[in-house]
Design an enzyme around this catalytic site. Structure first.
Site, PDB file in Angstrom:
ATOM      1  N   HIS A 144      23.098  10.841  46.044  1.00 17.52           N
ATOM      2  CA  HIS A 144      22.783  11.759  47.219  1.00 17.52           C
ATOM      3  C   HIS A 144      22.187  11.677  48.218  1.00 17.52           C
ATOM      4  CE1 HIS A 144      23.518  14.850  50.211  1.00 17.52           C
ATOM      5  NE2 HIS A 144      24.309  15.223  49.401  1.00 17.52           N
ATOM      6  N   ASP A 160      31.640  15.420  44.856  1.00 22.52           N
ATOM      7  CA  ASP A 160      32.721  14.110  45.311  1.00 22.52           C
ATOM      8  C   ASP A 160      33.144  14.224  43.881  1.00 22.52           C
ATOM      9  OD1 ASP A 160      33.598  14.583  47.410  1.00 22.52           O
ATOM     10  OD2 ASP A 160      32.049  13.481  48.316  1.00 22.52           O
TER      11      ASP A 160
END
Ligand code: ACO
Length: 404
Positions: free
Chosen positions: A283, A340
């Protein structure tokens, strides 16, 4: 495409913040992320508290209006959302024409079509064109914001039905947002745990500071283009596999793996130079475990305990996660599972086909997009960065029939 991973690049004009990494574009009081410690707040409230105690409607109100609603405010807001669920017939036609396209294309086109037929949007656009943005215009903007939140869910569910040759069903005003969405999609009353799972998903994706899609929405809105067009731009940005498209890729990968014993080789492949990135991992902001991923993992475990681990997905995800958390490649780069990693599994358990995972992200995030636009409009300035030109100048123009 060559992938650049360096945050600062030198150039003849000085240092470039590649991908705008760490560049501050505005002040905000909507959401905040502590990427080092893995904490997310919406309007000052911890995501864990909201996930445990709240509903999507309550969170949407919080993000839009800046405070938790009273019971009366929430009831009125919920009822306004429910009344705004129907689509313009022109939008339904667009969805019919795009029934076999990827739903993210359909969502972009459908949301733009709704905007073309919304009188509030026309009125607001006219005022903005003449530089007017007072109390009356703000009230219009908030009314449109609520419509966008309500209609995005209908757009996605209608596309699902049309793509399967099914007639769309009318939205139900008596159902909460998550339950109505599942009802619109599957045409029957959803089961309680499925509603809770979807509501949780919607809460967790509702805002996340200024990722690519929220930036795209604000860039378009900063030109004083209309709210629907700005949201269509956000949908386009969300579609990419490096952003909202990752949850679909995660489940496809897990299904291909098929068995937890094969997890190691897939994870190791991602550590090789030039190897494929492991979807659902890493991320730009979190350098710790994504707090949203943890909440979804807990839900996936509860759901799987009750209904079984469909296609071994939970077991495969746990095996991949163990590899990711133990391999030096990921530890050194501070790459952890992101939202996700687990969200696709939850949606898969709920029976949602993977091409609808990213559209569902939009169903939730639309409130964050529009909240950021409205916040930015309070102090609007058109986005206009610069680029460092490194090509030649003053080349001699050669007529076409003299070119080699
Ligand atoms: N698998 C393997 N290696 C990775 C991964 C991954 N998933 N993510 C990052 N890396 C590596 C990069 O190759 C790079 O290595 P290097 O330093 O040896 O060159 C290093 O980690 C830093 O990565 P960047 O690409 O510079 O990180 P960036 O901040 O640009 O990208 C991103 C973040 C796009 C999320 C990236 O981690 C990624 O592509 N992950 C997979 C896609 C994904 O899950 N996206 C969803 C994000 S969450 C969301 O949008 C809701």
């Amino acid at each position: 495409m060559q992938r650049a991973s360096k945050r600062k690049m030198s150039s003849p004009c000085g240092e470039i913040a590649h991908g705008l990494e760490d560049v501050l574009i505005k002040t905000t009081s909507i959401s905040d992320i502590d990427g080092e410690r893995g904490i997310l707040w919406y309007r000052g409230y911890r995501i864990e508290d909201l996930a445990r105690n709240s509903t999507y409607e309550e969170v949407a109100y919080l993000l839009l209006y800046g405070k938790l609603p009273t019971r009366g405010e929430l009831d009125e807001f919920t009822s306004r959302l429910a009344k705004n669920r129907d689509l313009n017939p022109a939008t339904v036609e667009v969805l019919k024409n795009l029934a076999y396209a990827h739903p993210m294309f359909a969502a972009e086109a459908a949301i733009a079509t709704e905007g073309a037929f919304d009188d509030d949007n026309r009125k607001l656009s006219e005022s903005l064109r003449t530089g007017k943005y007072g109390d009356e215009e703000k009230a219009l903007a908030y009314r449109i914001a609520e419509k966008l939140v309500a209609k995005m869910a209908t757009i996605v569910a209608y596309h699902y039905r049309l793509s399967r040759g099914l007639e769309p069903v009318r939205p139900r005003e008596d159902l909460p947002h998550a339950a109505n969405f599942l009802y619109l999609m599957f045409g029957k009353m959803p089961e309680r745990l499925a509603v809770r799972g979807l509501d949780l998903y919607l809460i967790l994706h509702a805002d996340h500071e200024v990722p690519a899609s929220t930036l795209a929405a604000q860039v378009v809105a900063s030109t004083l283009s209309d709210l629907y067009s700005s949201i269509a731009a956000a949908v386009a940005a969300l579609k990419g596999p490096l952003h909202g498209g990752a949850n679909e890729a995660v489940v496809r990968t897990y299904l291909e793996i098929g068995d937890p014993s094969r997890a190691k080789s897939i994870v190791e492949a991602a550590t090789k130079p030039g190897g494929p990135k492991l979807m659902g991992v890493g991320h730009r902001v979190y350098k710790a475990y994504d707090p949203r991923a943890r909440i979804l993992k807990d839900f996936a475990r509860d759901y799987m305990t009750k209904y079984g681990d469909r296609d071994n997905l939970f077991a495969i995800a746990v095996a991949i996660e163990q590899e990711v958390l133990s391999l030096p490649y990921f530890r050194q780069r501070r790459l952890y599972p992101n939202v996700d990693f687990w969200s696709g599994i939850v949606l898969y358990y709920l029976g949602i086909p993977y091409e609808y995972y990213t559209p569902l992200f939009a169903v939730s995030r639309v409130v964050g997009w529009v909240a950021h636009i409205l916040e930015y409009w309070d102090n609007n300035r058109i986005f206009r960065p610069r680029a460092c030109y490194v090509g030649p100048h003053d080349l001699k123009y050669v007529p076409i029939n003299e070119r080699a």
